[in-house]
Design a protein around this motif. Sequence first.
Motif, short mmCIF file in Angstrom:
data_model
loop_
_atom_site.label_atom_id
_atom_site.label_comp_id
_atom_site.label_asym_id
_atom_site.label_seq_id
_atom_site.Cartn_x
_atom_site.Cartn_y
_atom_site.Cartn_z
N GLU A 185 0.83 -1.20 0.00
CA GLU A 185 0.00 0.00 0.00
C GLU A 185 0.87 1.26 0.00
OE1 GLU A 185 -3.88 1.74 2.44
OE2 GLU A 185 -3.23 -0.34 2.72
N GLN B 41 1.18 4.50 -2.85
CA GLN B 41 1.18 5.92 -2.49
C GLN B 41 2.43 6.62 -3.01
OE1 GLN B 41 0.57 6.09 1.75
NE2 GLN B 41 -1.36 4.99 1.65
N PHE C 265 -2.67 3.16 6.95
CA PHE C 265 -3.13 2.45 5.78
C PHE C 265 -4.63 2.21 5.88
CE2 PHE C 265 1.41 0.97 6.16
CZ PHE C 265 1.88 1.83 5.18
N SER C 266 -5.22 1.57 4.88
CA SER C 266 -6.67 1.45 4.82
C SER C 266 -7.27 0.74 6.03
CB SER C 266 -7.07 0.71 3.54
OG SER C 266 -6.44 -0.56 3.46
N THR D 86 -8.93 2.71 9.27
CA THR D 86 -10.30 3.23 9.37
C THR D 86 -11.35 2.14 9.17
OG1 THR D 86 -10.24 3.84 7.01
CG2 THR D 86 -9.62 5.54 8.61
N GLN D 87 -10.91 0.88 9.13
CA GLN D 87 -11.84 -0.23 8.92
C GLN D 87 -12.06 -1.04 10.19
OE1 GLN D 87 -10.14 -2.34 5.60
NE2 GLN D 87 -10.58 -0.69 4.14
#
Length: 330
Positions: free
Chosen positions: A74, A78, A267-268, A271-272
């Motif tokens: 990831e 970016q 990284f994603s 927020t998950q």
Amino acid sequence: MSKITLRIIAEATGLSKFAVSRALTGKVGVSEETRARVIAVAERLGYARPDQPPVVQTSTIGAVFASEDPVNGEMNIQIQNGLQSEAARLGYTIHAHWASDARSLARFVEGCAGIFSVNIQDKAALAQILASGKPVVRAGWLEPLEQVDHVGGTDREAGVAAGRYLFDLGHREIVFVHGDIDLRGRRERWHGLQEFAASTRGLTCYDLTWGGDKSFSDGLDQILAAGGRPTGFFCGHDGMAITAYTDILARGWRIPRDVSVVGFGDFSAATQVSPQLTTMKIRASEIGRNALRRLDARLRNPDVEFAPLRMFVPNILIERGSAGPAPQQR
């Protein structure tokens, strides 16, 4: 059809074979206008030789990534985004390559004006890149006093900052979730946390590693069995924060009421989860932008002897819901 040679191209362009050769191999000594004219004529005539080095595109920057790098996937995306946005502003084209074999890497490097090496640690691949004579910027860990430009993040500072942040919230026992592999960046974050602890009275830190048939839970059980009562967790990667969440919640502890968790990366996954993860953001796109600017400076000033630079893009603490004041007791 007869074979197209340098002599035929020279006759078609009105140039010498020497000038045609330098134009097609990307060497200095011909103008960009002449180079473009020679390349256009060569392509129209169908000139091609399998053993001929690729034509160097003076506006092409190559980004070389490790072929197997699941941890940083990831972040690499970016970095590419940062490279692309800065390249569009400065007039370059970005070509990406995943280093797998020496032949393909050598040919790729020959076709680029400058190279950004992203976390390449294989010594043979690095030697190929550095031996090209092209401007090179590296991201990743260098040899001591390595004479090459470098751009990266602030791993050790992030460890200091995470320790201070949790300490200011009242946490006096902090676990560094190191994981099952010992990567240099994680080690630096742990050293930063240790550095803060060494200058801070009343703070105890633990390095939680695991591997083989051992797990995160086994490591935490060992800390607890020895009398430790940690209320703060600093995870060396956001992915490991998910591992910490799973175990902590299974024990009936609440986040952040009983324990606080800080990740690394933003990284994603951050927020998950619930609560969303407080984390140290890697400004990976800025790393890409700064690498491109440094390559641009070298390419525009080939006769200037620039000293190699170390450029660091500071991490940012992103506060969400996973960290709060330490409990009075648990």
